[in-house]
Design a protein around this motif. Structure first.
Motif, PDB file in Angstrom:
ATOM      1  N   VAL A  29       9.588   4.114   4.466  1.00  0.00           N
ATOM      2  CA  VAL A  29       9.066   3.008   5.110  1.00  0.00           C
ATOM      3  C   VAL A  29      10.104   1.999   5.914  1.00  0.00           C
ATOM      4  CG1 VAL A  29       7.260   1.281   4.836  1.00  0.00           C
ATOM      5  CG2 VAL A  29       7.135   3.221   4.545  1.00  0.00           C
ATOM      6  N   THR A  30       9.959   1.522   6.789  1.00  0.00           N
ATOM      7  CA  THR A  30      10.642   0.344   7.291  1.00  0.00           C
ATOM      8  C   THR A  30       9.100  -0.419   8.078  1.00  0.00           C
ATOM      9  OG1 THR A  30      12.877   1.408   7.873  1.00  0.00           O
ATOM     10  CG2 THR A  30      12.028  -0.828   9.346  1.00  0.00           C
ATOM     11  N   SER A  80       1.071  -1.039  -0.262  1.00  0.00           N
ATOM     12  CA  SER A  80      -0.121  -0.029   0.179  1.00  0.00           C
ATOM     13  C   SER A  80       1.055   1.247   0.317  1.00  0.00           C
ATOM     14  CB  SER A  80      -1.277  -0.015   1.424  1.00  0.00           C
ATOM     15  OG  SER A  80       0.059  -0.059   2.648  1.00  0.00           O
ATOM     16  N   PHE A  81       2.187   1.077   0.445  1.00  0.00           N
ATOM     17  CA  PHE A  81       3.157   2.600   0.372  1.00  0.00           C
ATOM     18  C   PHE A  81       3.489   2.357  -0.375  1.00  0.00           C
ATOM     19  CE2 PHE A  81       0.463   2.783   4.624  1.00  0.00           C
ATOM     20  CZ  PHE A  81       1.277   4.032   5.137  1.00  0.00           C
ATOM     21  N   ALA A  82       3.650   1.302  -1.929  1.00  0.00           N
ATOM     22  CA  ALA A  82       5.026   1.061  -2.266  1.00  0.00           C
ATOM     23  C   ALA A  82       5.045   2.435  -3.614  1.00  0.00           C
ATOM     24  CB  ALA A  82       4.713  -0.290  -3.406  1.00  0.00           C
ATOM     25  N   PRO A  83       3.620   3.148  -3.726  1.00  0.00           N
ATOM     26  CA  PRO A  83       3.812   3.956  -4.762  1.00  0.00           C
ATOM     27  C   PRO A  83       4.638   5.377  -4.259  1.00  0.00           C
ATOM     28  CG  PRO A  83       1.461   3.295  -4.304  1.00  0.00           C
ATOM     29  CD  PRO A  83       2.639   2.368  -3.316  1.00  0.00           C
ATOM     30  N   LEU A  84       4.102   5.557  -2.537  1.00  0.00           N
ATOM     31  CA  LEU A  84       5.127   6.614  -2.250  1.00  0.00           C
ATOM     32  C   LEU A  84       6.474   6.512  -1.581  1.00  0.00           C
ATOM     33  CD1 LEU A  84       2.080   7.296   0.131  1.00  0.00           C
ATOM     34  CD2 LEU A  84       2.598   8.481  -1.300  1.00  0.00           C
ATOM     35  N   ASP A 135      -7.784   1.621   6.424  1.00  0.00           N
ATOM     36  CA  ASP A 135      -8.346   1.214   5.034  1.00  0.00           C
ATOM     37  C   ASP A 135      -6.231   2.664   4.490  1.00  0.00           C
ATOM     38  OD1 ASP A 135      -8.439   3.690   2.369  1.00  0.00           O
ATOM     39  OD2 ASP A 135     -10.001   4.364   2.863  1.00  0.00           O
ATOM     40  N   PRO A 136      -6.788   1.746   3.638  1.00  0.00           N
ATOM     41  CA  PRO A 136      -4.744   2.457   3.660  1.00  0.00           C
ATOM     42  C   PRO A 136      -4.390   3.951   2.983  1.00  0.00           C
ATOM     43  CG  PRO A 136      -4.557   0.663   2.627  1.00  0.00           C
ATOM     44  CD  PRO A 136      -5.909   0.809   3.059  1.00  0.00           C
ATOM     45  N   THR A 137      -5.510   4.221   3.134  1.00  0.00           N
ATOM     46  CA  THR A 137      -5.532   5.919   2.058  1.00  0.00           C
ATOM     47  C   THR A 137      -5.778   6.586   3.989  1.00  0.00           C
ATOM     48  OG1 THR A 137      -6.562   5.804   0.035  1.00  0.00           O
ATOM     49  CG2 THR A 137      -7.449   8.318   1.409  1.00  0.00           C
ATOM     50  N   GLU A 138      -6.544   6.399   4.503  1.00  0.00           N
ATOM     51  CA  GLU A 138      -6.555   6.716   5.913  1.00  0.00           C
ATOM     52  C   GLU A 138      -5.708   6.890   7.163  1.00  0.00           C
ATOM     53  OE1 GLU A 138      -9.813   6.534   9.654  1.00  0.00           O
ATOM     54  OE2 GLU A 138     -10.062   5.069   8.241  1.00  0.00           O
ATOM     55  N   LEU A 139      -4.975   5.633   7.022  1.00  0.00           N
ATOM     56  CA  LEU A 139      -3.480   5.493   7.116  1.00  0.00           C
ATOM     57  C   LEU A 139      -2.681   6.897   6.501  1.00  0.00           C
ATOM     58  CD1 LEU A 139      -1.613   4.353   9.369  1.00  0.00           C
ATOM     59  CD2 LEU A 139      -1.351   2.281   7.963  1.00  0.00           C
ATOM     60  N   GLN A 140      -2.593   6.443   5.601  1.00  0.00           N
ATOM     61  CA  GLN A 140      -1.405   7.480   4.750  1.00  0.00           C
ATOM     62  C   GLN A 140      -2.019   9.099   5.548  1.00  0.00           C
ATOM     63  OE1 GLN A 140      -1.917   6.644   0.828  1.00  0.00           O
ATOM     64  NE2 GLN A 140      -1.113   4.009   0.810  1.00  0.00           N
ATOM     65  N   ASN A 141      -3.514   9.502   5.982  1.00  0.00           N
ATOM     66  CA  ASN A 141      -3.132  10.942   5.710  1.00  0.00           C
ATOM     67  C   ASN A 141      -2.971  10.718   6.657  1.00  0.00           C
ATOM     68  OD1 ASN A 141      -4.496  11.610   2.685  1.00  0.00           O
ATOM     69  ND2 ASN A 141      -7.031  11.354   3.282  1.00  0.00           N
ATOM     70  N   ALA A 142      -3.475  10.455   7.981  1.00  0.00           N
ATOM     71  CA  ALA A 142      -3.579  10.295   9.391  1.00  0.00           C
ATOM     72  C   ALA A 142      -1.704  10.332   9.574  1.00  0.00           C
ATOM     73  CB  ALA A 142      -3.407   9.089  10.557  1.00  0.00           C
ATOM     74  N   ILE A 143      -0.571   9.912   8.897  1.00  0.00           N
ATOM     75  CA  ILE A 143       0.665   9.746   9.323  1.00  0.00           C
ATOM     76  C   ILE A 143       1.043  10.644   8.654  1.00  0.00           C
ATOM     77  CG2 ILE A 143       2.700   9.262   8.501  1.00  0.00           C
ATOM     78  CD1 ILE A 143       1.592   6.078   8.161  1.00  0.00           C
ATOM     79  N   GLN A 144       0.400  11.611   7.177  1.00  0.00           N
ATOM     80  CA  GLN A 144       0.445  12.375   6.775  1.00  0.00           C
ATOM     81  C   GLN A 144       0.133  14.168   7.547  1.00  0.00           C
ATOM     82  OE1 GLN A 144       2.760  13.727   3.708  1.00  0.00           O
ATOM     83  NE2 GLN A 144       2.474  15.438   5.429  1.00  0.00           N
TER      84      GLN A 144
END
Length: 394
Positions: free
Chosen positions: A31-32, A21-25, A107-116
């Motif tokens: 990411v570790t 899910s984080f490969a495109p970023l 939701d991967p998008t929700e997690l990415q938004n939370a991290i950002q």
């Protein structure tokens, strides 16, 4: 500089799904993936991460122990937990140690938004202009003994809600104020609470802690010592924004916790003004003169004189005191919500809208681009109508 993220899980499938899910970023994010809590502990020996994402279920080293260690060794790291809400007892133990909790399956998008969002908040709170103003404060406002004892209790993974209630009951003044606010339209308990223990059990420890903080901060200053700044006017405005923010969140059919967090963020959204007026009284008189003579907003006048605003100062202090990220974020960006990443309704949305509506007579306007980004532009009229409902009585 890329955002450094550490993902921790015992589940091989979860590790693989996170990588995919984080490969495109990968060009923007470093990411570790740690294979369990023990592996994550070893990786803490390095320079640290901007965000930790941990499964609530870890075996070799428990999630609570990992979060405690990250907080001790790398305090700026944003701590995000992925939890199963069907196990509330475990979730309660982790709430005091994490900045955000996301429900599994996430939701991967929700997690990415939370991290950002967490990363952006930390960048904002480490800006040179803010550091300069914080450095000019005579001292960071000291917290009451009661608040400190509650915070200490919450640091233990097995903290007790009854113990928190007992602590609140020891300070009659703050307990009375907290109960008054909890039973008002500000929080909207379905059943009135008559004792601190009852209020704590309904509100939860984090929301109780925030109410105690608000009661403490607004009751410690002598209003006459801050003239021409009016703490009474600030309290009245804060209550109005808090009540409306909670109502806006409720009107969007979000859960009770989000509505209460919105109300509490509204109650604290201008706490930086109180700090600046009490600790930098000379410069703040200049700020108030600019507001009076030129009609600038408080935030614009503060930036001219101090290089930063009450929003950033207030968020810095609330973050320092360990309040949840959702509340800190709402305070930090309530004048500029477009600066915060993400596309979901949060306490920031409610507080920004409520503040703009309450200050409409001063020429305040909402961030139309931000509301459009969230798909909420057509909700504005309904939110304005909520202003006409009965006022908060706290």
């Amino acid at each position: 500089m890329s955002c450094r993220v550490l993902f921790v899980s015992d589940d091989v499938n979860a590790q693989r799904a996170f990588r995919l899910s984080f490969a495109p970023l990968r060009r923007e994010w470093d990411v570790t993936v740690a294979r369990g809590g023990a592996d994550a502990m070893r990786r803490l020996d390095g320079p640290g991460f901007d965000a930790l994402v941990a499964d609530a279920h870890l075996t070799s080293v428990g999630c609570a122990d990992l979060l405690l260690e990250v907080r001790r060794r790398h305090p700026p790291t944003a701590r995000i937990v992925l939890a199963d809400r069907r196990e509330p007892d475990e979730l309660v133990r982790l709430l005091a140690l994490t900045h955000r909790v996301l429900q599994k399956p996430y939701d991967p998008t929700e997690l990415q938004n939370a991290i950002q969002r967490a990363y952006s908040l930390r960048e904002l709170l480490h800006s040179p202009s803010l550091a300069s103003v914080v450095g000019r404060l005579a001292s960071v406002p000291a917290l009451s003994t009661l608040y400190s004892r509650i915070a200490d209790e919450l640091m233990t993974p097995d903290y007790s809600l009854s113990a928190v209630g007992d602590l609140v009951a020891q300070d009659l003044g703050i307990a009375a104020k907290m109960l008054q606010m909890a039973n008002s339209a500000l929080i909207g308990l379905r059943r009135p609470a008559t004792t601190p223990n009852q209020a704590v059990k309904v509100l939860g420890a984090d929301l109780t802690r925030t109410l105690v903080l608000a009661a403490d901060l607004f009751s410690r200053y002598n209003p006459n010592s801050l003239r021409p700044f009016s703490i009474e006017a600030l309290w009245e405005h804060s209550q109005a924004v808090a009540g409306l923010a909670g109502a806006i969140a409720a009107s969007e059919r979000h859960d009770d916790r989000l509505s209460r967090e919105s109300a509490l963020a509204g109650l604290l959204h201008d706490i930086g003004r109180l700090t600046l007026a009490s600790q930098l009284s000379g410069p703040y008189r200049e700020v108030m003169n600019i507001i009076r003579v030129e009609g600038l907003s408080a935030a614009d006048a503060e930036r001219r004189v101090l290089g930063t605003s009450h929003a950033e100062v207030g968020a810095y202090l609330l973050g320092l005191w360990g309040l949840p990220d959702a509340i800190v974020e709402a305070v930090a960006w309530h004048h500029n919500p477009g600066g915060c990443p993400g596309g979901a309704f949060t306490p920031l949305t409610a507080v920004h809208a409520a503040d703009a509506i309450v200050r409409a007579g001063e020429g305040a306007k909402p961030d139309a681009e931000y509301l459009t980004r969230l798909g909420l532009a057509d909700h504005w009229g309904r939110w304005v109508e909520l202003r006409e409902r009965p006022k908060v009585t706290a």
